[in-house]
Motif scaffolding. Structure first.
Motif, PDB file in Angstrom:
ATOM      1  N   SER A   2      17.245 -27.579  13.234  1.00 42.23           N
ATOM      2  CA  SER A   2      16.092 -28.190  12.603  1.00 42.23           C
ATOM      3  C   SER A   2      15.268 -28.920  13.650  1.00 42.23           C
ATOM      4  O   SER A   2      15.804 -29.572  14.540  1.00 42.23           O
ATOM      5  N   VAL A   3      13.949 -28.805  13.541  1.00 41.67           N
ATOM      6  CA  VAL A   3      13.026 -29.494  14.436  1.00 41.67           C
ATOM      7  C   VAL A   3      12.121 -30.346  13.566  1.00 41.67           C
ATOM      8  O   VAL A   3      11.173 -29.854  12.968  1.00 41.67           O
ATOM      9  N   LYS A   4      12.418 -31.632  13.457  1.00 37.64           N
ATOM     10  CA  LYS A   4      11.664 -32.491  12.551  1.00 37.64           C
ATOM     11  C   LYS A   4      10.365 -32.952  13.210  1.00 37.64           C
ATOM     12  O   LYS A   4      10.311 -33.169  14.418  1.00 37.64           O
ATOM     13  N   PRO A 155      12.060 -26.723   5.519  1.00 38.92           N
ATOM     14  CA  PRO A 155      10.794 -27.055   6.178  1.00 38.92           C
ATOM     15  C   PRO A 155      10.914 -27.356   7.662  1.00 38.92           C
ATOM     16  O   PRO A 155       9.902 -27.404   8.362  1.00 38.92           O
ATOM     17  N   TYR A 156      12.138 -27.576   8.144  1.00 37.03           N
ATOM     18  CA  TYR A 156      12.349 -27.861   9.560  1.00 37.03           C
ATOM     19  C   TYR A 156      13.298 -26.858  10.211  1.00 37.03           C
ATOM     20  O   TYR A 156      13.749 -27.058  11.338  1.00 37.03           O
ATOM     21  N   ASP A 157      13.631 -25.799   9.491  1.00 40.65           N
ATOM     22  CA  ASP A 157      14.581 -24.819  10.008  1.00 40.65           C
ATOM     23  C   ASP A 157      13.913 -23.840  10.958  1.00 40.65           C
ATOM     24  O   ASP A 157      12.712 -23.560  10.862  1.00 40.65           O
ATOM     25  N   ASP A 158      14.693 -23.279  11.861  1.00 38.96           N
ATOM     26  CA  ASP A 158      14.186 -22.214  12.726  1.00 38.96           C
ATOM     27  C   ASP A 158      13.842 -20.992  11.886  1.00 38.96           C
ATOM     28  O   ASP A 158      14.513 -20.689  10.898  1.00 38.96           O
ATOM     29  N   VAL A 159      12.793 -20.301  12.291  1.00 40.26           N
ATOM     30  CA  VAL A 159      12.394 -19.048  11.659  1.00 40.26           C
ATOM     31  C   VAL A 159      12.764 -17.905  12.601  1.00 40.26           C
ATOM     32  O   VAL A 159      12.270 -17.841  13.727  1.00 40.26           O
ATOM     33  N   VAL A 160      13.654 -17.032  12.137  1.00 40.40           N
ATOM     34  CA  VAL A 160      14.081 -15.904  12.963  1.00 40.40           C
ATOM     35  C   VAL A 160      13.058 -14.781  12.827  1.00 40.40           C
ATOM     36  O   VAL A 160      12.749 -14.328  11.725  1.00 40.40           O
ATOM     37  N   LEU A 161      12.535 -14.337  13.963  1.00 40.42           N
ATOM     38  CA  LEU A 161      11.597 -13.218  13.987  1.00 40.42           C
ATOM     39  C   LEU A 161      12.395 -11.933  14.154  1.00 40.42           C
ATOM     40  O   LEU A 161      12.999 -11.707  15.214  1.00 40.42           O
ATOM     41  N   PRO A 162      12.445 -11.076  13.117  1.00 43.88           N
ATOM     42  CA  PRO A 162      13.247  -9.851  13.217  1.00 43.88           C
ATOM     43  C   PRO A 162      12.782  -8.958  14.368  1.00 43.88           C
ATOM     44  O   PRO A 162      11.576  -8.920  14.687  1.00 43.88           O
ATOM     45  N   ALA A 163      13.718  -8.244  14.961  1.00 45.71           N
ATOM     46  CA  ALA A 163      13.377  -7.376  16.079  1.00 45.71           C
ATOM     47  C   ALA A 163      12.374  -6.304  15.682  1.00 45.71           C
ATOM     48  O   ALA A 163      11.551  -5.865  16.494  1.00 45.71           O
ATOM     49  N   TRP A 164      12.400  -5.902  14.409  1.00 43.86           N
ATOM     50  CA  TRP A 164      11.503  -4.832  13.961  1.00 43.86           C
ATOM     51  C   TRP A 164      10.095  -5.339  13.648  1.00 43.86           C
ATOM     52  O   TRP A 164       9.165  -4.540  13.481  1.00 43.86           O
ATOM     53  N   ALA A 165       9.918  -6.651  13.550  1.00 47.63           N
ATOM     54  CA  ALA A 165       8.610  -7.208  13.192  1.00 47.63           C
ATOM     55  C   ALA A 165       7.714  -7.233  14.427  1.00 47.63           C
ATOM     56  O   ALA A 165       7.867  -8.083  15.304  1.00 47.63           O
ATOM     57  N   PRO A 232       9.219 -20.656   4.891  1.00 46.10           N
ATOM     58  CA  PRO A 232       9.552 -22.081   4.990  1.00 46.10           C
ATOM     59  C   PRO A 232       8.883 -22.845   3.854  1.00 46.10           C
ATOM     60  O   PRO A 232       7.682 -22.673   3.597  1.00 46.10           O
ATOM     61  N   LEU A 233       9.662 -23.690   3.186  1.00 49.23           N
ATOM     62  CA  LEU A 233       9.190 -24.359   1.973  1.00 49.23           C
ATOM     63  C   LEU A 233       9.461 -25.851   2.055  1.00 49.23           C
ATOM     64  O   LEU A 233      10.540 -26.277   2.460  1.00 49.23           O
ATOM     65  N   GLY A 234       8.488 -26.647   1.605  1.00 50.82           N
ATOM     66  CA  GLY A 234       8.679 -28.086   1.531  1.00 50.82           C
ATOM     67  C   GLY A 234       7.898 -28.820   2.620  1.00 50.82           C
ATOM     68  O   GLY A 234       6.966 -28.267   3.184  1.00 50.82           O
TER      69      GLY A 234
END
Length: 333
Positions: A2-4, A155-165, A232-234
């Motif tokens: 998390s990155v606040k 809302p502070y979690d890392d977002v994983v960018l899929p390899a296929w995206a 990401p929500l919140g």
């Protein structure tokens, strides 16, 4: 991880908001978060160990007066918000997403998503987009589709960018959170079914929006929008009574500190009440469900700059708080 965001002078509008929190190594629980950054565990306050934010919303009309009273109580049961991890504020059963609901954004997307073989000048394609949008507004037909709850993250979690995206993009959106079941409600009635508002960043892989192999089918929202963590929500659900006018809120997204989206919800073609009413004409909206209301201009396709490993997005909407998420490339399998 998390990155606040950095602390701000006001967490949100009004005296309190709802959140879902957890202590280190503890289970998630529904919480009243007071404006002074103090927390009340609502499982204890409501004497219900099974209580969640969603079940609380199922009895919103009776719960709300109790929450108002709790927000005014400065008793010993309060704990500092800083002691807890912040999760997505609710686990919805249904997610209703909206596209093409901001005037400038529609034009930008129309230009960016040029169909194969369309070699017309940009000015001509922009004019076409404006004409299409005006016709849609006159016919009063919002564009709503279904998202997956499994795409939601905190809302502070890392977002994983899929390899296929190949072209992951951001889309900051105001979200209406349902508090009373709504089916075939009128525009005039619609906001009476909204418990509160929150923030969503509706990430989209632009490369998979359209099916190139079967262009007659059109958009593929399953693949382009519903990877795990793509919503990401919140951080909070702010009660509707604390938001004077949801149709006049500032929507701002910064990428690595640089402002990319900065627009008022006044630019929405279909206002919040219209979006909720429209979704309810077909579906039965349930407490805790989310109605995303579209994203303004300023996405990555407009800037020619898509999301990359290490990017940090700071997202805010007037009165609803701030979320900060860091992008992390998917590890090689």
């Amino acid at each position: 991880m998390s990155v606040k965001p950095a602390p701000s002078s006001a967490l949100f509008a009004g005296p309190f908001a709802l959140g879902t929190l957890s202590a280190p190594d503890g289970p998630a629980f529904p919480a009243l978060v007071a404006a002074d950054a103090q927390v009340i565990d609502l499982r204890v306050a409501f004497d219900d160990e099974q209580l969640t934010t969603r079940t609380l919303l199922e009895s919103w009309e009776t719960a709300l007066p109790r929450l108002r009273t709790m927000a005014d109580d400065t008793g010993p049961d309060r704990k500092p918000l800083a002691d807890f991890r912040v999760h997505a504020p609710v686990e919805p059963r249904q997610v209703f997403q909206s596209g093409a609901n901001y005037r400038q954004h529609v034009i930008d997307l129309h230009v960016a998503h040029r169909a194969p073989g369309d070699d017309r000048p940009e000015e001509e394609r922009r004019a076409e987009a404006a004409e299409i949008m005006d016709r849609r507004a006159a016919e009063d037909l919002p564009y709503v589709f279904i998202g997956l709850p499994s795409a939601i993250t905190g809302p502070y979690d890392d977002v994983v960018l899929p390899a296929w995206a190949e072209k992951p993009d951001w889309e900051l959106e105001l979200v209406a959170v349902i508090g009373r079941p709504a089916h075939q409600v009128s525009v005039e009635e619609a906001l009476n079914h909204v418990a509160g508002y929150t923030i969503a960043n509706d990430l989209t892989d632009r490369a998979t929006v359209f099916r190139r192999d079967m262009p007659q089918i059109g958009t593929d929202w399953l693949r382009s929008k519903n990877a795990p963590g793509f919503t990401p929500l919140g951080p909070w659900i702010v009660p509707a009574e604390s938001i004077a006018n949801p149709d006049d809120l500032r929507v701002t997204l910064k990428l690595n500190g640089e402002t990319m989206q900065d627009e008022s919800t006044k630019d929405m073609i279909f206002k919040v009440a219209r979006m909720v009413s429209y979704a309810s004409q077909t579906a039965r909206l349930l407490p805790g469900d989310l109605v995303l209301t579209g994203s303004p201009a300023g996405n990555g396709m407009h800037w020619g700059r898509l999301l990359r490993d290490g990017d940090v997005m700071d997202a805010s909407i007037t009165g609803l708080g701030v979320q900060r998420t860091r992008c992390v490339a998917e590890a090689a399998g």
